[in-house]
Design a protein around this motif. Structure first.
Motif, PDB file in Angstrom:
ATOM      1  N   THR A   1       0.934  -1.187   0.064  1.00  0.00           N
ATOM      2  CA  THR A   1      -0.045   0.104  -0.076  1.00  0.00           C
ATOM      3  C   THR A   1       0.802   1.348  -0.075  1.00  0.00           C
ATOM      4  OG1 THR A   1      -0.126  -0.173   2.368  1.00  0.00           O
ATOM      5  CG2 THR A   1      -1.740  -1.147   1.328  1.00  0.00           C
ATOM      6  N   VAL A   2       0.242   2.390  -0.500  1.00  0.00           N
ATOM      7  CA  VAL A   2       0.974   3.629  -0.319  1.00  0.00           C
ATOM      8  C   VAL A   2      -0.059   4.778  -0.062  1.00  0.00           C
ATOM      9  CG1 VAL A   2       0.490   4.012  -2.699  1.00  0.00           C
ATOM     10  CG2 VAL A   2       2.269   5.450  -1.514  1.00  0.00           C
ATOM     11  N   SER A   3       0.232   5.633   0.961  1.00  0.00           N
ATOM     12  CA  SER A   3      -0.776   6.563   1.598  1.00  0.00           C
ATOM     13  C   SER A   3      -0.143   7.900   1.583  1.00  0.00           C
ATOM     14  CB  SER A   3      -1.421   5.966   2.860  1.00  0.00           C
ATOM     15  OG  SER A   3      -0.215   5.984   3.808  1.00  0.00           O
ATOM     16  N   LYS A   4      -1.008   8.754   1.301  1.00  0.00           N
ATOM     17  CA  LYS A   4      -0.447  10.282   1.305  1.00  0.00           C
ATOM     18  C   LYS A   4      -1.251  11.017   2.374  1.00  0.00           C
ATOM     19  CE  LYS A   4       1.487  14.026  -0.396  1.00  0.00           C
ATOM     20  NZ  LYS A   4       1.229  14.808   0.687  1.00  0.00           N
ATOM     21  N   SER A   5      -0.573  11.733   3.192  1.00  0.00           N
ATOM     22  CA  SER A   5      -1.140  12.217   4.298  1.00  0.00           C
ATOM     23  C   SER A   5      -1.736  13.712   3.698  1.00  0.00           C
ATOM     24  CB  SER A   5      -0.005  13.058   5.278  1.00  0.00           C
ATOM     25  OG  SER A   5       0.466  11.738   5.963  1.00  0.00           O
ATOM     26  N   LEU A   6      -3.073  14.029   4.028  1.00  0.00           N
ATOM     27  CA  LEU A   6      -3.817  15.103   3.578  1.00  0.00           C
ATOM     28  C   LEU A   6      -3.800  16.406   4.888  1.00  0.00           C
ATOM     29  CD1 LEU A   6      -6.535  13.460   1.705  1.00  0.00           C
ATOM     30  CD2 LEU A   6      -4.345  14.130   0.936  1.00  0.00           C
ATOM     31  N   ALA A   7      -4.601  17.115   4.880  1.00  0.00           N
ATOM     32  CA  ALA A   7      -4.917  18.180   5.727  1.00  0.00           C
ATOM     33  C   ALA A   7      -5.270  17.333   7.204  1.00  0.00           C
ATOM     34  CB  ALA A   7      -5.732  19.358   5.227  1.00  0.00           C
ATOM     35  N   LYS A   8      -4.708  18.122   8.347  1.00  0.00           N
ATOM     36  CA  LYS A   8      -5.052  17.610   9.526  1.00  0.00           C
ATOM     37  C   LYS A   8      -4.792  16.022   9.743  1.00  0.00           C
ATOM     38  CE  LYS A   8      -8.315  21.325  10.353  1.00  0.00           C
ATOM     39  NZ  LYS A   8      -9.527  21.770  10.660  1.00  0.00           N
ATOM     40  N   ASN A   9      -5.907  15.268  10.087  1.00  0.00           N
ATOM     41  CA  ASN A   9      -5.582  14.075  10.476  1.00  0.00           C
ATOM     42  C   ASN A   9      -6.165  12.876   9.146  1.00  0.00           C
ATOM     43  OD1 ASN A   9      -4.568  14.104  12.799  1.00  0.00           O
ATOM     44  ND2 ASN A   9      -6.613  14.757  13.704  1.00  0.00           N
ATOM     45  N   TRP A  10      -6.129  13.581   7.919  1.00  0.00           N
ATOM     46  CA  TRP A  10      -6.663  12.694   6.816  1.00  0.00           C
ATOM     47  C   TRP A  10      -5.631  12.050   5.913  1.00  0.00           C
ATOM     48  CZ3 TRP A  10     -11.885  11.787   6.503  1.00  0.00           C
ATOM     49  CH2 TRP A  10     -12.900  12.550   7.077  1.00  0.00           C
ATOM     50  N   GLU A  11      -6.007  10.918   5.490  1.00  0.00           N
ATOM     51  CA  GLU A  11      -5.011  10.407   4.529  1.00  0.00           C
ATOM     52  C   GLU A  11      -5.620   9.581   3.249  1.00  0.00           C
ATOM     53  OE1 GLU A  11      -2.628   7.763   6.547  1.00  0.00           O
ATOM     54  OE2 GLU A  11      -2.353   8.877   8.494  1.00  0.00           O
ATOM     55  N   LEU A  12      -5.034   9.647   2.564  1.00  0.00           N
ATOM     56  CA  LEU A  12      -5.449   8.870   1.066  1.00  0.00           C
ATOM     57  C   LEU A  12      -4.738   7.515   0.821  1.00  0.00           C
ATOM     58  CD1 LEU A  12      -7.743   8.877  -1.096  1.00  0.00           C
ATOM     59  CD2 LEU A  12      -6.119  10.005  -2.536  1.00  0.00           C
ATOM     60  N   GLU A  13      -5.335   6.492   0.801  1.00  0.00           N
ATOM     61  CA  GLU A  13      -4.313   5.150   0.621  1.00  0.00           C
ATOM     62  C   GLU A  13      -4.891   4.691  -0.629  1.00  0.00           C
ATOM     63  OE1 GLU A  13      -2.836   2.442   3.831  1.00  0.00           O
ATOM     64  OE2 GLU A  13      -4.804   1.697   3.358  1.00  0.00           O
ATOM     65  N   SER A  14      -4.062   3.884  -1.397  1.00  0.00           N
ATOM     66  CA  SER A  14      -4.223   2.741  -2.553  1.00  0.00           C
ATOM     67  C   SER A  14      -3.383   1.812  -2.340  1.00  0.00           C
ATOM     68  CB  SER A  14      -4.135   3.823  -3.853  1.00  0.00           C
ATOM     69  OG  SER A  14      -4.594   2.989  -4.797  1.00  0.00           O
ATOM     70  N   GLY A  15      -3.214   1.213  -3.308  1.00  0.00           N
ATOM     71  CA  GLY A  15      -2.017  -0.038  -3.228  1.00  0.00           C
ATOM     72  C   GLY A  15      -2.252  -1.097  -4.422  1.00  0.00           C
ATOM     73  N   ILE A  16      -1.710  -2.265  -4.501  1.00  0.00           N
ATOM     74  CA  ILE A  16      -2.187  -3.286  -5.095  1.00  0.00           C
ATOM     75  C   ILE A  16      -1.984  -4.625  -4.202  1.00  0.00           C
ATOM     76  CG2 ILE A  16       0.362  -3.698  -5.680  1.00  0.00           C
ATOM     77  CD1 ILE A  16      -0.682  -4.592  -8.498  1.00  0.00           C
ATOM     78  N   ILE A  17      -3.246  -5.546  -4.304  1.00  0.00           N
ATOM     79  CA  ILE A  17      -3.450  -6.517  -3.547  1.00  0.00           C
ATOM     80  C   ILE A  17      -3.836  -7.799  -4.442  1.00  0.00           C
ATOM     81  CG2 ILE A  17      -5.017  -7.442  -1.705  1.00  0.00           C
ATOM     82  CD1 ILE A  17      -5.584  -4.672  -0.950  1.00  0.00           C
ATOM     83  N   TYR A  18      -3.086  -8.929  -4.024  1.00  0.00           N
ATOM     84  CA  TYR A  18      -3.315 -10.227  -4.507  1.00  0.00           C
ATOM     85  C   TYR A  18      -4.324 -10.816  -3.798  1.00  0.00           C
ATOM     86  CZ  TYR A  18      -2.650 -15.346  -5.524  1.00  0.00           C
ATOM     87  OH  TYR A  18      -2.831 -16.689  -5.601  1.00  0.00           O
ATOM     88  N   THR A  19      -5.310 -11.511  -4.171  1.00  0.00           N
ATOM     89  CA  THR A  19      -6.154 -12.557  -3.425  1.00  0.00           C
ATOM     90  C   THR A  19      -6.394 -13.788  -4.055  1.00  0.00           C
ATOM     91  OG1 THR A  19      -7.365 -10.347  -2.918  1.00  0.00           O
ATOM     92  CG2 THR A  19      -8.578 -12.661  -2.408  1.00  0.00           C
ATOM     93  N   TYR A  20      -6.306 -14.710  -3.156  1.00  0.00           N
ATOM     94  CA  TYR A  20      -6.480 -16.265  -3.549  1.00  0.00           C
ATOM     95  C   TYR A  20      -7.608 -16.779  -2.922  1.00  0.00           C
ATOM     96  CZ  TYR A  20      -5.462 -21.361  -3.498  1.00  0.00           C
ATOM     97  OH  TYR A  20      -5.726 -22.538  -3.736  1.00  0.00           O
ATOM     98  N   LEU A  21      -8.561 -17.293  -3.761  1.00  0.00           N
ATOM     99  CA  LEU A  21      -9.901 -17.936  -3.275  1.00  0.00           C
ATOM    100  C   LEU A  21      -9.853 -19.105  -3.684  1.00  0.00           C
ATOM    101  CD1 LEU A  21     -12.424 -15.284  -4.657  1.00  0.00           C
ATOM    102  CD2 LEU A  21     -11.251 -15.315  -2.628  1.00  0.00           C
TER     103      LEU A  21
END
Length: 211
Positions: free
Chosen positions: A60-80
């Motif tokens: 994952t990678v997240s970016k701090s925004l104003a005050k206590n807010w953050e925006l997060e994204s990434g890449i996730i592998y899932t096995y079912l």
């Protein structure tokens, strides 16, 4: 409660699991077309599916925004992984997905080295590959079936999380997130836990470091 500082980018590694489930599905859910399994379908057109716990790993990678807010994204592998059975045999199904989440995070409390937060967002999962394998039997005759599952529809979901993070060293933190997710119907011909049990609960464990 104390406001946090804007720390720029954070990178993380995570692993997650979710609840298992069972479902009854029609004969068209079995794609191997194994004649012995189909023979069972003609007698009883219901297959019992046992969906095992989904497993996910990612970055994952997240970016701090104003005050206590953050925006997060990434890449996730899932096995079912699922098992299925009928009166004439049993089989298994493996599916592989690659997902991209987008979440907005709000840290609402900090106590010494611990912080607590909530997040909400969505995820899109792209189908990579999958297969079904089964073994059928009838009156002393046995036979196996195999089918590689081809292109699958994109899977969209929405999710909400509560999280607790413990700072280990400077901006490196260990975090735990229980979450709830809902998987939107995508008219898939492949039955999995997302389709048969769209509400899903899970737990994520990860580590983040900031710069």
């Amino acid at each position: 409660m104390k406001k946090g500082k804007c720390n720029g980018l954070k990178f993380g590694l995570m692993a997650s699991n979710a609840t298992s489930g069972n479902s009854k599905n029609p004969a068209k859910a079995i794609r191997t077309r194994n004649p012995l399994m189909m023979m069972s379908a003609r007698r009883n057109p219901v297959y019992e599916f046992d969906h095992k716990m989904p497993l996910s790993v990612g970055a994952t990678v997240s970016k701090s925004l104003a005050k206590n807010w953050e925006l997060e994204s990434g890449i996730i592998y899932t096995y079912l992984y699922s098992k299925y059975h009928s009166t004439n045999g049993n089989g298994s199904q493996e599916l592989h997905y690659l997902g991209i989440p987008i979440d907005i995070i709000y840290r609402f409390a900090r106590v010494k080295r611990a912080s607590f937060y909530a997040s909400a967002g969505g995820k899109v999962d792209f189908y990579l590959t999958g297969q079904q394998k089964d073994e059928g039997h009838d009156e002393g005759i046995s036979g196996s079936g195999y089918k590689k599952l081809e292109h699958e529809n994109v899977q969209f979901s929405v999710q909400a999380k509560l999280g607790a993070a413990l700072t280990l060293y400077k901006q490196t933190e260990l975090y735990l997130e229980p979450h709830i997710a809902y998987y939107i119907e995508n008219n898939s011909s492949i039955h999995n836990i997302w389709k048969d049990k769209p509400f899903n609960f899970g737990l994520t464990l990860g580590i983040r470091t900031g710069f």
